[in-house]
Design a protein around this motif. Structure first.
Motif, PDB file in Angstrom:
ATOM      1  N   ASN A 102      51.921  98.033 -42.931  1.00  0.00           N
ATOM      2  CA  ASN A 102      50.827  97.392 -43.666  1.00  0.00           C
ATOM      3  C   ASN A 102      49.701  98.390 -43.932  1.00  0.00           C
ATOM      4  N   PHE A 103      49.342  99.137 -42.883  1.00  0.00           N
ATOM      5  CA  PHE A 103      48.260 100.121 -43.014  1.00  0.00           C
ATOM      6  C   PHE A 103      48.657 101.225 -44.008  1.00  0.00           C
ATOM      7  N   PHE A 104      49.890 101.720 -43.860  1.00  0.00           N
ATOM      8  CA  PHE A 104      50.389 102.819 -44.691  1.00  0.00           C
ATOM      9  C   PHE A 104      50.378 102.418 -46.168  1.00  0.00           C
ATOM     10  N   MET A 105      50.858 101.205 -46.467  1.00  0.00           N
ATOM     11  CA  MET A 105      50.906 100.735 -47.858  1.00  0.00           C
ATOM     12  C   MET A 105      49.498 100.551 -48.428  1.00  0.00           C
ATOM     13  N   ARG A 106      48.606  99.947 -47.617  1.00  0.00           N
ATOM     14  CA  ARG A 106      47.249  99.698 -48.093  1.00  0.00           C
ATOM     15  C   ARG A 106      46.559 101.012 -48.437  1.00  0.00           C
ATOM     16  N   GLN A 107      46.758 102.029 -47.594  1.00  0.00           N
ATOM     17  CA  GLN A 107      46.146 103.342 -47.832  1.00  0.00           C
ATOM     18  C   GLN A 107      46.633 103.987 -49.128  1.00  0.00           C
ATOM     19  N   ASN A 108      47.829 103.578 -49.559  1.00  0.00           N
ATOM     20  CA  ASN A 108      48.398 104.170 -50.768  1.00  0.00           C
ATOM     21  C   ASN A 108      48.375 103.229 -51.970  1.00  0.00           C
ATOM     22  N   GLY A 109      47.542 102.210 -51.889  1.00  0.00           N
ATOM     23  CA  GLY A 109      47.313 101.365 -53.052  1.00  0.00           C
ATOM     24  C   GLY A 109      48.385 100.332 -53.333  1.00  0.00           C
ATOM     25  N   ILE A 110      49.255 100.071 -52.379  1.00  0.00           N
ATOM     26  CA  ILE A 110      50.289  99.041 -52.553  1.00  0.00           C
ATOM     27  C   ILE A 110      49.716  97.708 -52.090  1.00  0.00           C
ATOM     28  N   PRO A 111      49.823  96.651 -52.885  1.00  0.00           N
ATOM     29  CA  PRO A 111      49.244  95.353 -52.478  1.00  0.00           C
ATOM     30  C   PRO A 111      49.959  94.764 -51.265  1.00  0.00           C
ATOM     31  N   VAL A 112      49.207  94.572 -50.186  1.00  0.00           N
ATOM     32  CA  VAL A 112      49.736  93.984 -48.953  1.00  0.00           C
ATOM     33  C   VAL A 112      48.720  92.974 -48.441  1.00  0.00           C
ATOM     34  N   PRO A 113      49.147  92.009 -47.627  1.00  0.00           N
ATOM     35  CA  PRO A 113      48.176  91.046 -47.083  1.00  0.00           C
ATOM     36  C   PRO A 113      47.275  91.703 -46.043  1.00  0.00           C
ATOM     37  N   GLU A 114      46.076  91.162 -45.901  1.00  0.00           N
ATOM     38  CA  GLU A 114      45.188  91.617 -44.834  1.00  0.00           C
ATOM     39  C   GLU A 114      45.869  91.353 -43.498  1.00  0.00           C
ATOM     40  N   GLY A 115      45.797  92.321 -42.563  1.00  0.00           N
ATOM     41  CA  GLY A 115      46.472  92.129 -41.290  1.00  0.00           C
ATOM     42  C   GLY A 115      45.837  92.919 -40.171  1.00  0.00           C
ATOM     43  N   ARG A 116      45.956  92.367 -38.933  1.00  0.00           N
ATOM     44  CA  ARG A 116      45.423  93.054 -37.754  1.00  0.00           C
ATOM     45  C   ARG A 116      46.312  92.769 -36.555  1.00  0.00           C
ATOM     46  N   ILE A 117      46.294  93.695 -35.574  1.00  0.00           N
ATOM     47  CA  ILE A 117      47.064  93.540 -34.343  1.00  0.00           C
ATOM     48  C   ILE A 117      46.244  92.746 -33.323  1.00  0.00           C
ATOM     49  N   ALA A 118      46.922  91.831 -32.627  1.00  0.00           N
ATOM     50  CA  ALA A 118      46.294  91.068 -31.534  1.00  0.00           C
ATOM     51  C   ALA A 118      47.193  91.178 -30.308  1.00  0.00           C
ATOM     52  N   LYS A 119      46.581  91.413 -29.113  1.00  0.00           N
ATOM     53  CA  LYS A 119      47.362  91.702 -27.912  1.00  0.00           C
ATOM     54  C   LYS A 119      47.350  90.580 -26.873  1.00  0.00           C
ATOM     55  N   ASN A 120      46.625  89.497 -27.158  1.00  0.00           N
ATOM     56  CA  ASN A 120      46.602  88.359 -26.223  1.00  0.00           C
ATOM     57  C   ASN A 120      46.144  87.116 -26.979  1.00  0.00           C
ATOM     58  N   GLU A 121      46.134  85.967 -26.262  1.00  0.00           N
ATOM     59  CA  GLU A 121      45.778  84.708 -26.907  1.00  0.00           C
ATOM     60  C   GLU A 121      44.369  84.745 -27.501  1.00  0.00           C
ATOM     61  N   PHE A 122      43.427  85.337 -26.761  1.00  0.00           N
ATOM     62  CA  PHE A 122      42.050  85.394 -27.233  1.00  0.00           C
ATOM     63  C   PHE A 122      41.956  86.156 -28.559  1.00  0.00           C
ATOM     64  N   GLU A 123      42.628  87.326 -28.606  1.00  0.00           N
ATOM     65  CA  GLU A 123      42.548  88.141 -29.823  1.00  0.00           C
ATOM     66  C   GLU A 123      43.259  87.475 -30.995  1.00  0.00           C
ATOM     67  N   VAL A 124      44.393  86.792 -30.722  1.00  0.00           N
ATOM     68  CA  VAL A 124      45.108  86.103 -31.802  1.00  0.00           C
ATOM     69  C   VAL A 124      44.198  85.048 -32.426  1.00  0.00           C
ATOM     70  N   LEU A 125      43.532  84.257 -31.590  1.00  0.00           N
ATOM     71  CA  LEU A 125      42.618  83.234 -32.108  1.00  0.00           C
ATOM     72  C   LEU A 125      41.457  83.856 -32.878  1.00  0.00           C
ATOM     73  N   GLU A 126      40.906  84.921 -32.297  1.00  0.00           N
ATOM     74  CA  GLU A 126      39.750  85.580 -32.912  1.00  0.00           C
ATOM     75  C   GLU A 126      40.095  86.114 -34.295  1.00  0.00           C
ATOM     76  N   VAL A 127      41.248  86.803 -34.394  1.00  0.00           N
ATOM     77  CA  VAL A 127      41.652  87.389 -35.680  1.00  0.00           C
ATOM     78  C   VAL A 127      41.938  86.296 -36.697  1.00  0.00           C
ATOM     79  N   ALA A 128      42.638  85.254 -36.278  1.00  0.00           N
ATOM     80  CA  ALA A 128      42.983  84.172 -37.201  1.00  0.00           C
ATOM     81  C   ALA A 128      41.730  83.489 -37.751  1.00  0.00           C
ATOM     82  N   ARG A 129      40.764  83.262 -36.878  1.00  0.00           N
ATOM     83  CA  ARG A 129      39.524  82.599 -37.321  1.00  0.00           C
ATOM     84  C   ARG A 129      38.745  83.497 -38.281  1.00  0.00           C
ATOM     85  N   GLU A 130      38.686  84.805 -37.965  1.00  0.00           N
ATOM     86  CA  GLU A 130      37.942  85.725 -38.832  1.00  0.00           C
ATOM     87  C   GLU A 130      38.570  85.830 -40.216  1.00  0.00           C
ATOM     88  N   MET A 131      39.921  85.846 -40.244  1.00  0.00           N
ATOM     89  CA  MET A 131      40.600  85.935 -41.543  1.00  0.00           C
ATOM     90  C   MET A 131      40.489  84.636 -42.317  1.00  0.00           C
TER      91      MET A 131
END
Length: 878
Positions: free
Chosen positions: A219-248
């Motif tokens: 995802n990061f590699f494609m975005r850096q090169n101008g290929i349309p990809v969905p916004e995305g982030r890594i989450a390592k636990n339940e707290f981060e998964v919720l946090e990222v989902a709410r922010e997006m």
């Protein structure tokens, strides 16, 4: 009845050019009892295996086998058909089989083809047990055992992607080697080989594969090169998964950062509760989840091979269609009975499994497995659309927009994948992503291709062909010269001569010989390496640009060939040897065995046959491709006719080897100038030179190169170890040779008699697995030829008692006229040689026909050192 042996012959063999199971059984007292004389046998057999009623047998029509049963056939024949039917019940469409009596009346070889070696072998054991139980009146239950075998066999089958590539390669006559029990294939031989695992080729680097496997990195590699990809982030636990989902902002997608086949993927999530549930599905595979913004639209897989899009499919998630009668659970069960669905990747579609991901989706949609959908209602059971989770595919290759093709090719190029499966989500595949708001979701380094070969609707796309073409654009890309050499005598020397010619032509040569495996001049394995396993070592070596394989009788009979097709097959001669071994009882049997080498030839290849040998000539009609005859006599009637018929011939005239057609007569070399012939007096090496020249001609090598190689080829321990190697020892000579049968002895003795010598001292022995008559024949010849004889035995007695072979040789020597006073038995090879050297006088030649060359050479060296020490001591004393 009892089973004596079961063996898989994986290569082309005496019975079939396809892999076969060879099961040897002893029918004991039932060997001549026809089925019609066994009460109730036929009826019970057909009740257990009703599919046998469809077998044609030799009658040529359905039901023919049943006719044979009623008329009366033997149990070996029944066992063959039973093993075939059991494999068919497991889903393997095998047909070929035969049963052939061995040397003893009650012993049969039961032969039948297989696709899966484990299934084929187990089918043989099971067939034996079924017949045994019927004969003993015991119950026969096959269903459970057959299903267990099938399940284990499926695990060893190639997956659909790998199988498609294998079939395509074979269709293009590219040799294929399966490495291990997985999906790794080698296409082509030696320096031309390419490795493929499923659709992952060796051209993809580890870094490229790692990037594609890491969904966040992709995802990061494609975005850096101008290929349309969905916004995305890594989450390592339940707290981060919720946090990222709410922010997006919902809806989002939650999936393993490094998953495949849709495992643990949850789409279109709209609540905190569902995000946490989705994360639990991810944790079955990894703690790290990739949370992405959900892209609305349909899901497509675009397949890129090298630099072009070759196929595109819309992937539709697993679903059932209601009928107003059955529950969702029942509809799933019905759909899984679809013959196109199987476990894993065994069939075009995969069975739908009820699991946590399915239950989450049903719950989200407020549905249950017990619910009855209305007629025509489509109920989705997965949000991801992978075939591996029960989805289906519709071909859309002809509708994909050019801008999307360009994006997909560019994405594959960016991470340097030659084969890539690009997942695109868009509302309309016929429009650019910039118009629809679609995006590239994933890149797969080893994409499955069964969806393209077996779409639920639309045109089937032969993606395997595109992948194979990308690896081998033309025949030159996979062709490597391969020569196979067989015969009774001269195989090793001929193999080495051909190897020398190929090296002179600039090749990096791999050879298998009785003396070891060679890569150019380096011996990588010592010993008798003339079987299929040794051949594979050469064919899998990336340095090798040409292969010459000495191919012995034992490997042919017991394992089949270790290669697919040769460019040139050579039969040096066929003489009385190895009779009574492995079911070879007659010279005709032996000729039939050797003939496999000239049957397994490419369409444009050459079979090279000795026109001075009647048994070689007897198999020339079996030779595939083109035919080259060789002869020491330019007036040989078969040679003369072959030239008139437009064929190729290699013969000697006025001591010159010529390459001859009806239009050309090309001189190659004077046989007296070939060191291996000792001025032309070693006729067997003259014949070997003819065979080698013919093989080289078949490969298209020029007469000039053949000339240079042969005039530099010597019978020494560097170029031809163990084949008429002559050593100066004190004031006499020792000749070391591998002659081990009458014809080998005869040719060597004829050459020695032409040399200027005082006495000829023989150290003789014959392998113990030869017929008594053959051993005695060697003794008679030795008694006629040698001035003094030492009889020794091989360490490997090959089933004989110690001293047994020596006694037969002794008797033969006496019958040949040997003086008992000049005849001595010394069982140990080195002891016999040492005695011979001790008694040798100036001008004598000691010839030893060895078993173990290393032991012989150590004995010669030790004797030489003693002689040197004696001379030095004598000189100092004076």
């Amino acid at each position: 009845m009892k089973i004596l042996n079961v063996r898989a012959l994986r290569g082309r063999n005496l019975y079939s050019h396809n892999p076969i199971i060879k099961m040897t059984v002893d029918l004991e007292e039932l060997y001549d009892t026809p089925t019609c004389d066994i009460p109730g046998f036929n009826e019970r057999l057909i009740s257990i295996l009703p599919g046998l009623k469809e077998h044609k047998c030799s009658e040529g029509y359905k039901g023919g086998f049943v006719v044979r049963l009623k008329r009366g056939t033997y149990l070996a024949h029944v066992m063959e058909h039973t093993a075939i039917e059991l494999q068919q019940l497991m889903g393997y469409k095998v047909r070929f089989g035969k049963a052939r009596r061995e040397s003893a009346p009650s012993i049969y070889n039961i032969i039948y083809t297989y696709y899966n070696e484990m299934a084929g072998t187990e089918a043989g054991f099971m067939a034996f047990e079924i017949l045994d139980h019927i004969l003993k009146g015991l119950p026969v239950q096959i269903e459970e055992r057959l299903e267990n075998i099938r399940k284990k066999a499926v695990e060893l089958d190639l997956g659909p992607s790998t199988e498609a590539i294998e079939l395509e390669a074979r269709k293009r006559k590219i040799p294929v080697i399966r490495i291990g029990d997985g999906s790794l294939l080698q296409l082509g031989y030696g320096a031309k080989r390419k490795l493929v695992q499923a659709t992952l080729t060796e051209r993809a680097s580890c870094i490229s594969v790692d990037i594609s496997c890491d969904k966040w990195m992709t995802n990061f590699f494609m975005r850096q090169n101008g290929i349309p990809v969905p916004e995305g982030r890594i989450a390592k636990n339940e707290f981060e998964v919720l946090e990222v989902a709410r922010e997006m902002g919902y809806p989002v997608v939650v999936k393993p950062y490094n998953g495949n086949q849709g495992k643990g993927v949850s789409l279109n999530i709209n609540s905190d509760e569902d995000v946490l549930t989705a994360y639990q599905a991810v944790k079955e595979y990894t703690d790290q989840a990739l949370v992405e913004k959900y892209i609305e639209g349909r899901h497509y897989r675009i397949l890129v091979v090298k630099d072009k899009v070759v196929a595109a499919s819309e992937r539709i998630p697993a679903h059932v269609v209601g009928d107003g009668v059955h529950t969702i659970a029942q509809l799933i069960e019905q759909e899984n009975r679809n013959p196109l669905r199987g476990e894993g990747h065994e069939k075009p579609l995969t069975k739908i499994k009820v699991d946590e991901v399915m239950m989450l989706l049903l719950k989200k949609n407020q549905r249950t497995l017990e619910e009855i959908p209305s007629e025509g209602e489509r109920v989705y059971l997965r949000e991801n659309d992978n075939l591996s989770t029960g989805g289906i595919a519709v071909d859309v290759t002809d509708f994909i927009h050019e801008d999307i093709k360009t994006i997909c090719v560019r994405a594959a190029e960016l991470i340097e994948l030659d084969v890539a499966g690009i997942d695109i989500t868009t509302t309309d595949i016929t429009k650019p992503l910039s118009v629809t708001g679609g995006a590239l979701i994933e890149i797969n380094a080893a994409p499955g291709i069964r969806m393209h070969h077996y779409p639920s609707s639309g045109i089937s796309r032969n993606v395997a062909e595109e992948i194979v073409k990308s690896l081998f654009p033309d025949e030159k890309a996979y062709h490597m010269p391969l020569v196979s050499v067989t015969g009774t005598n001269g195989k090793t020397t001929t193999t080495r001569m051909i190897g020398a010619i190929l090296k002179e032509a600039g090749h990096y040569v791999g050879m298998t010989t009785t003396g070891g495996i060679y890569i150019n001049d380096q011996c990588i394995e010592k010993g008798d390496t003339t079987g299929p396993g040794s051949a594979l070592q050469i064919l899998m070596n990336r340095k090798v640009t040409a292969a010459v394989l000495e191919t012995a009788r034992g490997g042919i009979v017991n394992r089949g060939l270790g290669y697919d097709l040769a460019d040139v097959g050579v039969i040096t001669n066929i003489t009385d040897d190895h009779l009574g071994i492995d079911g070879i009882e007659t010279m005709e049997d032996l000729a039939h065995t050797k003939a496999l080498i000239v049957e397994a030839i490419k369409d444009d290849g050459y079979a090279v046959i000795n026109a001075d040998d009647e048994y070689c000539l007897s198999v020339r009609d079996k030779a595939y491709g083109n035919l080259i005859l060789f002869s020491k006599d330019s007036n040989n009637k078969y040679v003369v006719k072959h030239i008139k018929d437009g064929g190729r011939v290699v013969y000697i005239k006025d001591n010159i080897i010529y390459l001859v057609t009806d239009k050309d007569k090309i001189p190659v070399v004077n046989v007296e100038n070939i060191p291996a012939t000792y001025g032309g007096i070693l006729t067997h090496n003259v014949e070997n030179s003819l065979a080698a020249a013919a093989a080289a001609w078949g490969l298209g090598i020029s007469s000039e190169i053949i000339n240079r190689a042969l005039i530099n080829f010597k019978c020494d321990e560097n170029q031809n170890p163990g084949r008429f190697n002559m050593y100066d020892v004190a004031d006499f000579k020792v000749v070391v040779d591998y002659g081990h049968n009458f014809d080998g002895y005869k040719k060597v003795i004829e050459g020695l008699r032409k040399m200027k010598i005082n006495r000829l001292i023989g150290v003789i022995g014959v392998p113990g697995d030869r017929l008594d008559a053959s051993i005695k024949e060697v003794g008679i010849l030795s008694g006629q030829s040698f001035d003094h004889i030492f009889i020794k035995e091989d360490r490997d007695k090959r089933g004989r008692n110690c001293g047994e072979v020596a006694e037969i040789l002794y008797d033969g020597c006496i019958r040949g006229g040997a003086d008992p006073k000049r005849l001595e038995i010394e069982i140990l090879e080195e002891a016999a040689l040492e005695k011979a050297m001790k008694m040798a006088q100036a001008g004598d030649i000691v010839i030893i026909f060895y078993e173990d060359r290393e032991i012989v050479m150590k004995t010669v060296e030790a004797f030489n050192q003693k002689q040197t020490s004696v001379i030095q001591a004598s000189s100092m004393h004076r």
